[in-house]
Scaffold this active site. Structure first.
Site, PDB file in Angstrom:
ATOM      1  CG  PHE A  23      34.105  73.429 -14.826  1.00  0.00           C
ATOM      2  CD1 PHE A  23      33.697  72.351 -15.561  1.00  0.00           C
ATOM      3  CD2 PHE A  23      33.456  74.534 -15.534  1.00  0.00           C
ATOM      4  CE1 PHE A  23      32.624  72.397 -16.464  1.00  0.00           C
ATOM      5  CE2 PHE A  23      32.520  74.687 -16.254  1.00  0.00           C
ATOM      6  CZ  PHE A  23      32.059  73.589 -16.949  1.00  0.00           C
ATOM      7  CG  HIS A  53      41.206  76.703 -15.978  1.00  0.00           C
ATOM      8  ND1 HIS A  53      40.847  77.590 -16.873  1.00  0.00           N
ATOM      9  CD2 HIS A  53      41.684  75.727 -16.603  1.00  0.00           C
ATOM     10  CE1 HIS A  53      41.255  77.521 -18.037  1.00  0.00           C
ATOM     11  NE2 HIS A  53      41.995  76.295 -17.876  1.00  0.00           N
ATOM     12  CG  HIS A  57      41.533  81.100 -14.213  1.00  0.00           C
ATOM     13  ND1 HIS A  57      40.272  80.820 -13.158  1.00  0.00           N
ATOM     14  CD2 HIS A  57      40.802  80.897 -15.574  1.00  0.00           C
ATOM     15  CE1 HIS A  57      39.269  80.522 -13.819  1.00  0.00           C
ATOM     16  NE2 HIS A  57      39.491  80.629 -15.129  1.00  0.00           N
ATOM     17  CG  ASP A  59      40.087  80.998 -19.337  1.00  0.00           C
ATOM     18  OD1 ASP A  59      40.768  80.590 -18.414  1.00  0.00           O
ATOM     19  OD2 ASP A  59      38.802  80.836 -19.764  1.00  0.00           O
ATOM     20  CG  HIS A  63      40.642  77.525 -21.812  1.00  0.00           C
ATOM     21  ND1 HIS A  63      40.502  76.018 -21.349  1.00  0.00           N
ATOM     22  CD2 HIS A  63      39.276  78.018 -21.356  1.00  0.00           C
ATOM     23  CE1 HIS A  63      39.667  75.877 -20.468  1.00  0.00           C
ATOM     24  NE2 HIS A  63      38.697  76.943 -20.543  1.00  0.00           N
ATOM     25  CG  HIS A 165      35.374  80.854 -23.491  1.00  0.00           C
ATOM     26  ND1 HIS A 165      34.293  80.524 -22.627  1.00  0.00           N
ATOM     27  CD2 HIS A 165      36.348  80.754 -22.678  1.00  0.00           C
ATOM     28  CE1 HIS A 165      34.752  80.568 -21.394  1.00  0.00           C
ATOM     29  NE2 HIS A 165      35.994  80.677 -21.292  1.00  0.00           N
ATOM     30  CD  GLU A 177      36.762  82.348 -17.349  1.00  0.00           C
ATOM     31  OE1 GLU A 177      36.086  82.129 -18.361  1.00  0.00           O
ATOM     32  OE2 GLU A 177      37.580  81.317 -17.198  1.00  0.00           O
TER      33      GLU A 177
END
Length: 214
Positions: A23, A53, A57, A59, A63, A165, A177
């Site tokens: 990201f 991440h 992975h 979460d 997070h 989320h 994800e």
């Protein structure tokens, strides 16, 4: 024996290496050698710097919830057991409930969604496919414990409110994800994707695999 088991498992984890997409602004994968095999040293030992991440992975609630548990505190049950892979390639930027209806009957507790024809592994996709929050709600209503996706997030990359989320938080679902589902046929499998016991972390890399049920 190793050959037998490798034939039974489908690896759905993208490679993690220097250059793996992250990201924007997140910590990229880096590796340094603290020791290397030489006349005075019998082993290679590396040190790693990375965001949890990177790659496939899980979460943790931490997070997206400041009071949520870390990944090392969560129950492992959602990450192991029957799952369904559903294809929705080309459905648009948001995966809506109707995109999953063709595979909705008798859903198992884990649902993995393939949204890419080919997952980008050399760059971060700023237009990544994501879930509409009502899709997460519908899956929770159907008894699903874990949702997974082959993009880097269940929410659009530019979202500041992270509505999907937040539904995960409200309904107590777990999430995977950045799964690699390019060559996985639609259908039912056994999922094995256990996170590391990182007691202070907001996520953990996983080595996610599927085992065919038949």
């Amino acid at each position: 024996m190793d050959k037998y088991f490798s034939c039974q498992l489908i690896d759905i984890s993208p490679p993690v290496r220097t250059g793996s997409p992250v990201f924007p602004g997140d910590t990229a994968y880096q590796q340094q050698w603290g020791a290397t095999i030489s006349p005075g040293c019998p082993v290679n030992v590396a040190s790693l710097t990375l965001s949890p991440h990177v790659g496939a992975h899980a979460d943790a609630p931490l997070h997206y919830d400041p009071q949520g548990p870390s990944i090392g505190q969560v129950d492992l049950t959602p990450y192991l057991g029957p799952c369904r892979v559903i294809h929705v390639m080309g459905c648009g930027p948001l995966i809506e409930p109707q995109h999953l209806q063709h595979a909705w009957a008798d859903l198992p507790p884990r649902v993995l969604v393939r949204s890419y024809i080919r997952q980008p592994q050399d760059h971060f996709d700023t237009a990544l496919p994501a879930f509409a929050p009502e899709t997460i709600t519908a899956l929770a209503d159907a008894g699903v414990l874990l949702v997974g996706i082959d993009s880097a997030s269940v929410d659009p990359a530019d979202s500041k409110t992270l509505p999907s989320h937040q539904v995960l938080r409200q309904r107590g679902l777990r999430v995977l994800e950045n799964l690699l589902l390019d060559d996985v046929a639609e259908g039912d499998y056994e999922l094995i994707a256990l996170p590391l016991k990182l007691m202070e972390a907001d996520a953990s890399p996983v080595r996610a695999v599927l085992r065919p049920l038949a």
